[in-house]
Design an enzyme around this catalytic site. Sequence first.
Site, PDB file in Angstrom:
ATOM      1  N   THR A 233       2.182   1.590   5.909  1.00 57.09           N
ATOM      2  CA  THR A 233       1.555   2.760   5.299  1.00 57.09           C
ATOM      3  C   THR A 233       1.053   3.644   6.423  1.00 57.09           C
ATOM      4  O   THR A 233       0.581   3.142   7.446  1.00 57.09           O
ATOM      5  CB  THR A 233       0.376   2.365   4.379  1.00 57.09           C
ATOM      6  OG1 THR A 233      -0.465   3.500   4.160  1.00 57.09           O
ATOM      7  CG2 THR A 233      -0.472   1.271   5.004  1.00 57.09           C
ATOM      8  N   ASN A 234       1.142   4.946   6.253  1.00 55.79           N
ATOM      9  CA  ASN A 234       0.620   5.858   7.266  1.00 55.79           C
ATOM     10  C   ASN A 234      -0.905   5.875   7.282  1.00 55.79           C
ATOM     11  O   ASN A 234      -1.536   5.769   8.330  1.00 55.79           O
ATOM     12  CB  ASN A 234       1.134   7.280   7.023  1.00 55.79           C
ATOM     13  CG  ASN A 234       2.575   7.478   7.423  1.00 55.79           C
ATOM     14  OD1 ASN A 234       2.890   7.796   8.562  1.00 55.79           O
ATOM     15  ND2 ASN A 234       3.476   7.296   6.468  1.00 55.79           N
ATOM     16  N   THR A 235      -1.510   6.012   6.106  1.00 53.80           N
ATOM     17  CA  THR A 235      -2.951   6.226   6.023  1.00 53.80           C
ATOM     18  C   THR A 235      -3.749   5.120   6.694  1.00 53.80           C
ATOM     19  O   THR A 235      -4.726   5.378   7.407  1.00 53.80           O
ATOM     20  CB  THR A 235      -3.391   6.357   4.551  1.00 53.80           C
ATOM     21  OG1 THR A 235      -2.795   7.537   3.990  1.00 53.80           O
ATOM     22  CG2 THR A 235      -4.895   6.459   4.431  1.00 53.80           C
TER      23      THR A 235
ATOM     24  N   CYS B 289       3.651  10.074   4.346  1.00 51.50           N
ATOM     25  CA  CYS B 289       3.211   9.023   3.444  1.00 51.50           C
ATOM     26  C   CYS B 289       4.465   8.242   3.103  1.00 51.50           C
ATOM     27  O   CYS B 289       5.515   8.840   2.812  1.00 51.50           O
ATOM     28  CB  CYS B 289       2.563   9.600   2.191  1.00 51.50           C
ATOM     29  SG  CYS B 289       2.149   8.352   0.959  1.00 51.50           S
ATOM     30  N   THR B 290       4.379   6.929   3.130  1.00 54.42           N
ATOM     31  CA  THR B 290       5.596   6.126   3.025  1.00 54.42           C
ATOM     32  C   THR B 290       6.264   6.227   1.658  1.00 54.42           C
ATOM     33  O   THR B 290       7.423   5.841   1.525  1.00 54.42           O
ATOM     34  CB  THR B 290       5.306   4.655   3.366  1.00 54.42           C
ATOM     35  OG1 THR B 290       4.189   4.182   2.601  1.00 54.42           O
ATOM     36  CG2 THR B 290       4.985   4.505   4.850  1.00 54.42           C
ATOM     37  N   GLU B 291       5.568   6.768   0.654  1.00 53.31           N
ATOM     38  CA  GLU B 291       6.201   6.949  -0.666  1.00 53.31           C
ATOM     39  C   GLU B 291       6.954   8.260  -0.792  1.00 53.31           C
ATOM     40  O   GLU B 291       7.763   8.416  -1.717  1.00 53.31           O
ATOM     41  CB  GLU B 291       5.151   6.879  -1.787  1.00 53.31           C
ATOM     42  CG  GLU B 291       4.613   5.500  -2.074  1.00 53.31           C
ATOM     43  CD  GLU B 291       3.529   5.081  -1.124  1.00 53.31           C
ATOM     44  OE1 GLU B 291       3.249   3.866  -1.022  1.00 53.31           O
ATOM     45  OE2 GLU B 291       2.952   5.959  -0.438  1.00 53.31           O
TER      46      GLU B 291
ATOM     47  N   GLN C   4     -10.712   3.487  -0.201  1.00 48.08           N
ATOM     48  CA  GLN C   4     -10.311   4.723   0.485  1.00 48.08           C
ATOM     49  C   GLN C   4     -11.061   5.920  -0.090  1.00 48.08           C
ATOM     50  O   GLN C   4     -11.639   6.732   0.648  1.00 48.08           O
ATOM     51  CB  GLN C   4      -8.805   4.957   0.344  1.00 48.08           C
ATOM     52  CG  GLN C   4      -7.930   4.034   1.158  1.00 48.08           C
ATOM     53  CD  GLN C   4      -6.453   4.271   0.872  1.00 48.08           C
ATOM     54  OE1 GLN C   4      -6.088   4.803  -0.182  1.00 48.08           O
ATOM     55  NE2 GLN C   4      -5.605   3.876   1.804  1.00 48.08           N
TER      56      GLN C   4
ATOM     57  N   MET D  78       0.827  -1.211   0.000  1.00 48.67           N
ATOM     58  CA  MET D  78       0.000   0.000   0.000  1.00 48.67           C
ATOM     59  C   MET D  78       0.864   1.264   0.000  1.00 48.67           C
ATOM     60  O   MET D  78       0.849   2.026   0.950  1.00 48.67           O
ATOM     61  CB  MET D  78      -0.929  -0.027   1.219  1.00 48.67           C
ATOM     62  CG  MET D  78      -1.875  -1.218   1.240  1.00 48.67           C
ATOM     63  SD  MET D  78      -2.769  -1.408   2.793  1.00 48.67           S
ATOM     64  CE  MET D  78      -1.503  -2.152   3.847  1.00 48.67           C
TER      65      MET D  78
END
Length: 233
Positions: free
Chosen positions: A83-85, A197-199, A52, A10
């Site tokens: 993932t943060n979200t 956000c991990t990206e 989401q 994710m």
Amino acid sequence: MRLIGVLGGMSWESTALYYRAMNEAARETLGGLHSARILLQSVDFEEIQRYQHEADWNACARILVEAAQGLKAGGAAFLVIATNTMHKLATEVGEGSGLEVLHIADPTGAAIADAGHRTVGLLATRFTMEERFYRDRLEGKFGLEVRLPDQGERDDVHRIIYEELCLGRVEDGSRRRYLKIMERMRREGCDAFILGCTEITMLIDASNSPVPVFDTTVLHARAAVACALEAAE
């Protein structure tokens, strides 16, 4: 070392970064050819992101709980939601799987507080920025003041994550846009930024940021290895 259960995919772009960061942390800590013990469940992000954006968080929870139950059955000692979200659902995932969730905001908040920062900007998906689940934890547990980009800036930050970074696209124009947002917020009092956000670490890091940045991907991954090792002692 206890077995680290990872809910990934994710997106898989940042899950790959998690894998590297965890193994680097294990090697740095233990030396030699040591690596981290990891069990990964990688979900289909196309399905997750659709739910989401439809605000069907119950559907997201069902997918993650089922995946987390698989990790428990495979012997995972605790969970990392990569993932943060999706930490919006950390309680549901923990309760549904029976495994402790290592919350991504905790190593992030601790690192910021230890570095002496208090007023921080948050760059993340719209869900993480605009809903309270993430900011409330950082503010309530670590005494931080978390500030957001303005509405138009949040739209751009969110769009770049989903339409570029999650697809592996790293665009110079998007980097410039993030840096412009960060510079404006710096002038208005932010003395550090959370790459929430991990990206985002694919786009912004300490080498190109005008102020200190806290990479949630690396902080979370390293905390997972520390947790696995502490409990094994």
